[in-house]
Scaffold this motif. Structure first.
Motif, PDB file in Angstrom:
ATOM      1  N   ARG A 147       5.770  12.708  25.731  1.00 50.41           N
ATOM      2  CA  ARG A 147       5.682  14.105  25.282  1.00 50.41           C
ATOM      3  C   ARG A 147       6.952  14.885  25.625  1.00 50.41           C
ATOM      4  O   ARG A 147       7.520  14.736  26.713  1.00 50.41           O
ATOM      5  CB  ARG A 147       4.473  14.750  25.966  1.00 50.41           C
ATOM      6  CG  ARG A 147       4.339  16.259  25.869  1.00 50.41           C
ATOM      7  CD  ARG A 147       3.180  16.715  26.751  1.00 50.41           C
ATOM      8  NE  ARG A 147       3.097  18.169  26.850  1.00 50.41           N
ATOM      9  CZ  ARG A 147       2.308  18.927  26.080  1.00 50.41           C
ATOM     10  NH1 ARG A 147       1.532  18.365  25.179  1.00 50.41           N
ATOM     11  NH2 ARG A 147       2.284  20.237  26.227  1.00 50.41           N
ATOM     12  N   VAL A 148       7.398  15.719  24.682  1.00 53.58           N
ATOM     13  CA  VAL A 148       8.433  16.732  24.929  1.00 53.58           C
ATOM     14  C   VAL A 148       7.793  18.079  24.632  1.00 53.58           C
ATOM     15  O   VAL A 148       7.217  18.272  23.553  1.00 53.58           O
ATOM     16  CB  VAL A 148       9.663  16.522  24.036  1.00 53.58           C
ATOM     17  CG1 VAL A 148      10.683  17.642  24.270  1.00 53.58           C
ATOM     18  CG2 VAL A 148      10.306  15.162  24.304  1.00 53.58           C
ATOM     19  N   GLU A 149       7.863  18.995  25.562  1.00 51.16           N
ATOM     20  CA  GLU A 149       7.241  20.302  25.379  1.00 51.16           C
ATOM     21  C   GLU A 149       8.275  21.411  25.494  1.00 51.16           C
ATOM     22  O   GLU A 149       9.383  21.201  26.001  1.00 51.16           O
ATOM     23  CB  GLU A 149       6.129  20.526  26.409  1.00 51.16           C
ATOM     24  CG  GLU A 149       6.608  20.536  27.852  1.00 51.16           C
ATOM     25  CD  GLU A 149       5.455  20.569  28.855  1.00 51.16           C
ATOM     26  OE1 GLU A 149       4.406  19.933  28.570  1.00 51.16           O
ATOM     27  OE2 GLU A 149       5.608  21.212  29.918  1.00 51.16           O
ATOM     28  N   ALA A 150       7.925  22.584  24.990  1.00 49.47           N
ATOM     29  CA  ALA A 150       8.817  23.739  25.054  1.00 49.47           C
ATOM     30  C   ALA A 150       7.989  24.993  25.230  1.00 49.47           C
ATOM     31  O   ALA A 150       6.921  25.137  24.621  1.00 49.47           O
ATOM     32  CB  ALA A 150       9.663  23.835  23.789  1.00 49.47           C
ATOM     33  N   LEU A 151       8.475  25.895  26.062  1.00 53.13           N
ATOM     34  CA  LEU A 151       7.815  27.173  26.322  1.00 53.13           C
ATOM     35  C   LEU A 151       8.637  28.280  25.675  1.00 53.13           C
ATOM     36  O   LEU A 151       9.847  28.374  25.908  1.00 53.13           O
ATOM     37  CB  LEU A 151       7.693  27.411  27.830  1.00 53.13           C
ATOM     38  CG  LEU A 151       6.796  26.412  28.577  1.00 53.13           C
ATOM     39  CD1 LEU A 151       7.009  26.533  30.086  1.00 53.13           C
ATOM     40  CD2 LEU A 151       5.339  26.648  28.230  1.00 53.13           C
ATOM     41  N   VAL A 152       7.970  29.126  24.883  1.00 61.95           N
ATOM     42  CA  VAL A 152       8.691  30.142  24.119  1.00 61.95           C
ATOM     43  C   VAL A 152       7.998  31.497  24.274  1.00 61.95           C
ATOM     44  O   VAL A 152       6.778  31.596  24.101  1.00 61.95           O
ATOM     45  CB  VAL A 152       8.748  29.772  22.619  1.00 61.95           C
ATOM     46  CG1 VAL A 152       9.581  30.788  21.854  1.00 61.95           C
ATOM     47  CG2 VAL A 152       9.315  28.378  22.443  1.00 61.95           C
ATOM     48  N   ASP A 153       8.780  32.517  24.577  1.00 63.31           N
ATOM     49  CA  ASP A 153       8.254  33.876  24.666  1.00 63.31           C
ATOM     50  C   ASP A 153       7.596  34.269  23.331  1.00 63.31           C
ATOM     51  O   ASP A 153       8.099  33.939  22.255  1.00 63.31           O
ATOM     52  CB  ASP A 153       9.401  34.845  24.993  1.00 63.31           C
ATOM     53  CG  ASP A 153       8.911  36.230  25.367  1.00 63.31           C
ATOM     54  OD1 ASP A 153       8.538  36.992  24.448  1.00 63.31           O
ATOM     55  OD2 ASP A 153       8.915  36.571  26.558  1.00 63.31           O
TER      56      ASP A 153
END
Length: 201
Positions: A147-153
């Motif tokens: 898994r590759v994840e990303a957190l975005v405002d």
């Protein structure tokens, strides 16, 4: 001086005389990801000192080259993987993978994606292409990953579109999850799985 007649009209504008600039076309075949070096310092300072770029980042705009040197020479250790986003070999941004497995073994098969790009290059498909290249590199160079994840405002609509175009799925909203510029912020979680790219696995 005579007053202008109410029936008088301004001269018509000759549209043929207007200089309408064409939008810049970016050749994405000239896009590459490579390690950052001190030779990139001047280019790096362009985007790290830009308030628009730093707006959705945890750091404030850089004000000295010493900060840029420190980022190039010392910050790499805080990332599992870090590359300059280059156009014609000029560093116009940066993309990273971070691992938290050292603090939480349950996360040893996932990494977090982060990226930043000079504002002059926004909206041209550059980050989408860079993210696609980074995902491919992640699953090849670290074959244990699922898994590759990303957190975005929630307010960073541009970054949300980038991730969706690159194949990420928006999983949900994390309320007051991250602190940015001293304030707790709602954050969307995005992810892409190895099995999304290769369903047979």
């Amino acid at each position: 001086m005579e007053a202008a007649s109410a029936s008088s009209k301004p001269d018509a504008i000759d549209l043929s005389q207007l200089c309408l600039s064409e939008p810049e076309v970016i050749d994405l075949t000239q896009l590459s990801l490579r390690p950052l070096g001190l030779s990139d310092l001047d280019d790096l300072m362009v985007w790290t000192s830009d308030e628009k770029v730093a707006n959705f980042c945890s750091w404030e705009p850089y004000t000295s080259k010493d900060q840029g040197i420190d980022f190039i020479e010392n910050a790499a250790a805080s990332f599992l993987w870090r590359r300059a986003i280059c156009l014609n070999d000029r560093a116009i941004g940066c993309i990273t993978l971070s691992s938290y497995a050292a603090f939480d073994k349950a996360r040893e098969k996932s990494v977090e994606l982060g990226y930043v790009l000079g504002s002059n290059y926004w909206g041209k498909g550059i980050v989408t292409e860079a993210v696609k290249q980074a995902i491919k590199a992640a699953f090849i160079e670290f074959p244990y990953l699922d898994r590759v994840e990303a957190l975005v405002d929630v307010e960073n609509l541009g970054s949300q579109r980038v991730l969706e175009k690159a194949g990420f799925q928006r999983e949900g909203l994390l309320r007051k999850y991250l602190v940015r510029k001293g304030k707790s912020r709602d954050t969307f979680m995005f992810s892409v799985l190895l099995s999304d790219l290769h369903p047979q696995l």
